[in-house]
Design a protein around this motif. Structure first.
Motif, PDB file in Angstrom:
ATOM      1  N   ARG A  71     -15.817  -3.183  34.218  1.00  0.00           N
ATOM      2  CA  ARG A  71     -17.217  -3.607  34.153  1.00  0.00           C
ATOM      3  C   ARG A  71     -17.250  -5.123  34.095  1.00  0.00           C
ATOM      4  O   ARG A  71     -16.409  -5.751  33.444  1.00  0.00           O
ATOM      5  CB  ARG A  71     -17.860  -3.013  32.897  1.00  0.00           C
ATOM      6  N   VAL A  72     -18.197  -5.720  34.791  1.00  0.00           N
ATOM      7  CA  VAL A  72     -18.405  -7.172  34.743  1.00  0.00           C
ATOM      8  C   VAL A  72     -19.754  -7.442  34.088  1.00  0.00           C
ATOM      9  O   VAL A  72     -20.772  -6.853  34.468  1.00  0.00           O
ATOM     10  CB  VAL A  72     -18.364  -7.802  36.151  1.00  0.00           C
ATOM     11  N   VAL A  73     -19.730  -8.305  33.078  1.00  0.00           N
ATOM     12  CA  VAL A  73     -20.959  -8.781  32.448  1.00  0.00           C
ATOM     13  C   VAL A  73     -21.126 -10.231  32.874  1.00  0.00           C
ATOM     14  O   VAL A  73     -20.293 -11.086  32.538  1.00  0.00           O
ATOM     15  CB  VAL A  73     -20.894  -8.673  30.914  1.00  0.00           C
ATOM     16  N   ALA A  74     -22.170 -10.504  33.639  1.00  0.00           N
ATOM     17  CA  ALA A  74     -22.371 -11.832  34.214  1.00  0.00           C
ATOM     18  C   ALA A  74     -23.588 -12.509  33.599  1.00  0.00           C
ATOM     19  O   ALA A  74     -24.657 -11.899  33.500  1.00  0.00           O
ATOM     20  CB  ALA A  74     -22.535 -11.726  35.726  1.00  0.00           C
ATOM     21  N   LEU A  75     -23.415 -13.764  33.185  1.00  0.00           N
ATOM     22  CA  LEU A  75     -24.509 -14.560  32.641  1.00  0.00           C
ATOM     23  C   LEU A  75     -24.868 -15.637  33.652  1.00  0.00           C
ATOM     24  O   LEU A  75     -24.033 -16.485  33.976  1.00  0.00           O
ATOM     25  CB  LEU A  75     -24.106 -15.220  31.320  1.00  0.00           C
ATOM     26  N   ASN A 100     -29.998 -12.891  32.969  1.00  0.00           N
ATOM     27  CA  ASN A 100     -30.538 -14.213  33.298  1.00  0.00           C
ATOM     28  C   ASN A 100     -30.635 -14.988  31.980  1.00  0.00           C
ATOM     29  O   ASN A 100     -31.647 -14.930  31.283  1.00  0.00           O
ATOM     30  CB  ASN A 100     -31.907 -14.055  33.964  1.00  0.00           C
ATOM     31  N   ALA A 101     -29.545 -15.681  31.637  1.00  0.00           N
ATOM     32  CA  ALA A 101     -29.450 -16.278  30.302  1.00  0.00           C
ATOM     33  C   ALA A 101     -28.556 -17.507  30.338  1.00  0.00           C
ATOM     34  O   ALA A 101     -27.712 -17.673  31.223  1.00  0.00           O
ATOM     35  CB  ALA A 101     -28.880 -15.256  29.313  1.00  0.00           C
ATOM     36  N   ASP A 102     -28.744 -18.360  29.342  1.00  0.00           N
ATOM     37  CA  ASP A 102     -27.925 -19.549  29.140  1.00  0.00           C
ATOM     38  C   ASP A 102     -26.734 -19.150  28.273  1.00  0.00           C
ATOM     39  O   ASP A 102     -26.909 -18.671  27.152  1.00  0.00           O
ATOM     40  CB  ASP A 102     -28.767 -20.628  28.451  1.00  0.00           C
ATOM     41  N   ALA A 103     -25.528 -19.362  28.780  1.00  0.00           N
ATOM     42  CA  ALA A 103     -24.327 -18.940  28.051  1.00  0.00           C
ATOM     43  C   ALA A 103     -24.174 -19.653  26.716  1.00  0.00           C
ATOM     44  O   ALA A 103     -23.533 -19.131  25.801  1.00  0.00           O
ATOM     45  CB  ALA A 103     -23.083 -19.180  28.910  1.00  0.00           C
ATOM     46  N   LEU A 104     -24.778 -20.834  26.565  1.00  0.00           N
ATOM     47  CA  LEU A 104     -24.675 -21.563  25.304  1.00  0.00           C
ATOM     48  C   LEU A 104     -25.585 -20.978  24.231  1.00  0.00           C
ATOM     49  O   LEU A 104     -25.429 -21.280  23.051  1.00  0.00           O
ATOM     50  CB  LEU A 104     -25.026 -23.043  25.523  1.00  0.00           C
ATOM     51  N   GLU A 105     -26.526 -20.142  24.634  1.00  0.00           N
ATOM     52  CA  GLU A 105     -27.488 -19.591  23.684  1.00  0.00           C
ATOM     53  C   GLU A 105     -27.415 -18.069  23.559  1.00  0.00           C
ATOM     54  O   GLU A 105     -27.980 -17.490  22.635  1.00  0.00           O
ATOM     55  CB  GLU A 105     -28.912 -19.989  24.106  1.00  0.00           C
ATOM     56  N   PHE A 106     -26.705 -17.421  24.479  1.00  0.00           N
ATOM     57  CA  PHE A 106     -26.697 -15.960  24.549  1.00  0.00           C
ATOM     58  C   PHE A 106     -25.471 -15.411  23.829  1.00  0.00           C
ATOM     59  O   PHE A 106     -24.347 -15.841  24.082  1.00  0.00           O
ATOM     60  CB  PHE A 106     -26.685 -15.531  26.024  1.00  0.00           C
ATOM     61  N   ASP A 107     -25.669 -14.456  22.923  1.00  0.00           N
ATOM     62  CA  ASP A 107     -24.545 -13.813  22.225  1.00  0.00           C
ATOM     63  C   ASP A 107     -24.049 -12.654  23.083  1.00  0.00           C
ATOM     64  O   ASP A 107     -24.601 -11.558  23.054  1.00  0.00           O
ATOM     65  CB  ASP A 107     -24.974 -13.315  20.847  1.00  0.00           C
ATOM     66  N   MET A 108     -23.012 -12.936  23.862  1.00  0.00           N
ATOM     67  CA  MET A 108     -22.530 -11.936  24.820  1.00  0.00           C
ATOM     68  C   MET A 108     -21.658 -10.866  24.182  1.00  0.00           C
ATOM     69  O   MET A 108     -21.427  -9.818  24.770  1.00  0.00           O
ATOM     70  CB  MET A 108     -21.749 -12.621  25.950  1.00  0.00           C
ATOM     71  N   ARG A 109     -21.192 -11.092  22.959  1.00  0.00           N
ATOM     72  CA  ARG A 109     -20.237 -10.145  22.364  1.00  0.00           C
ATOM     73  C   ARG A 109     -20.826  -8.755  22.194  1.00  0.00           C
ATOM     74  O   ARG A 109     -20.114  -7.756  22.321  1.00  0.00           O
ATOM     75  CB  ARG A 109     -19.747 -10.697  21.026  1.00  0.00           C
ATOM     76  N   GLY A 110     -22.133  -8.675  21.922  1.00  0.00           N
ATOM     77  CA  GLY A 110     -22.766  -7.379  21.762  1.00  0.00           C
ATOM     78  C   GLY A 110     -22.881  -6.594  23.052  1.00  0.00           C
ATOM     79  O   GLY A 110     -23.165  -5.388  23.031  1.00  0.00           O
TER      80      GLY A 110
END
Length: 278
Positions: A71-75, A100-110
């Motif tokens: 699976r790919v999770v793309a920001l 559609n998110a800013d990687a500096l502000e988005f908590d991708m771990r969840g």
């Protein structure tokens, strides 16, 4: 190179009007031979979630999916790219999630299920900050097992730099303290649209189970930053605000007060951070 049934990237860019924006640090990599090679340089990604930051029109995304990523999770910060990425998602059902998110502000771990590899042609304007964040989480080991990231060649050289070299500094110390980094690929400006003014390089970092030497993370980072902010000065001068008796602290850590930051090894800085923590 045909890796799937989707149109060539140049056609997708033309269809959606995706001219690269300098303000977003965008330089698109359109050669699917190269994007597929970068995906392979990440190692075996089957059975892994892959985090990608800044996919743009999706060249590397397609390489990762074709290489077998679970699976790919793309920001992607640029909303113009969303239709192109939706086209890829439809071609690989259930395997691509785009935010559609800013990687500096988005908590991708969840959004990720381990094991996780991070693979990205990082936007030039946020690449270094993202790397430092991934190297300095509150807990270690981190959420990722490896990072395979494209940077300006100058930044790549700083990540792998050794003591005594011009490129040696805080970034290399943080990277080498908690991972094993290596430059695995170099790219000329002509590989990108539009061509940047600098050469680029892909760095692969394998996370260590534990930091290479014991040290309090916050103190190590601040001490190294202080030392390299005045790299031409002797340590007793550049670090005088770190301890009232910095000369004694340096000698207790096995370091010469008259040495300069670029002469001190990672082990030496870790020893100093431990001493300053007492």
């Amino acid at each position: 190179m045909q890796i799937d049934d989707l149109p060539p990237l140049r056609d997708i860019i033309a269809t959606h009007g995706l001219d690269a924006k300098k303000s977003l640090g965008q330089n698109f990599l359109l050669d699917l031979n190269l994007t597929s090679k970068i995906a392979r340089l990440a190692g075996d990604i089957s059975g892994h979630d892959v985090l990608e930051v800044g996919p743009g029109p999706g060249g590397l995304t397609r390489g990762l999916l074709a290489a077998g990523a679970r699976r790919v999770v793309a920001l992607e910060k640029d909303p113009r790219c969303m239709p192109a990425l939706a086209q890829i998602s439809a071609a690989y059902p259930g395997r691509l999630d785009v935010f559609n998110a800013d990687a500096l502000e988005f908590d991708m771990r969840g959004q990720l299920t381990g094991p996780v590899r991070v693979v990205a042609n990082l936007p030039y304007n946020v690449g270094t900050e993202l790397l430092v964040r991934w190297l300095t989480p509150k807990d270690w080991p981190p959420f990722w097992s490896s990072l395979t990231l494209m940077f300006q060649k100058e930044v790549a050289e700083r990540i792998i730099a050794k003591p005594g070299t011009k490129a040696y500094g805080r970034l290399g110390i943080l990277a080498q303290w908690k991972s094993t980094p290596s430059v695995v690929m170099e790219l000329r400006p002509e590989a990108f649209t539009p061509p940047p003014k600098v050469h680029s390089a892909v760095v692969h970092l394998e996370a260590l189970a534990e930091p290479r030497f014991p040290a309090p993370a916050g103190l190590l980072s601040s001490t190294v930053a202080m030392a390299f902010n005045q790299r031409r000065k002797m340590l007793r001068s550049s670090l005088k605000s770190a301890d009232p008796d910095i000369e004694t602290a340096l000698r207790d850590a096995g370091l010469e007060p008259t040495a300069r930051a670029e002469e001190i090894s990672l082990e030496g800085f870790c020893a100093l951070a431990r001493r300053l923590a007492k």
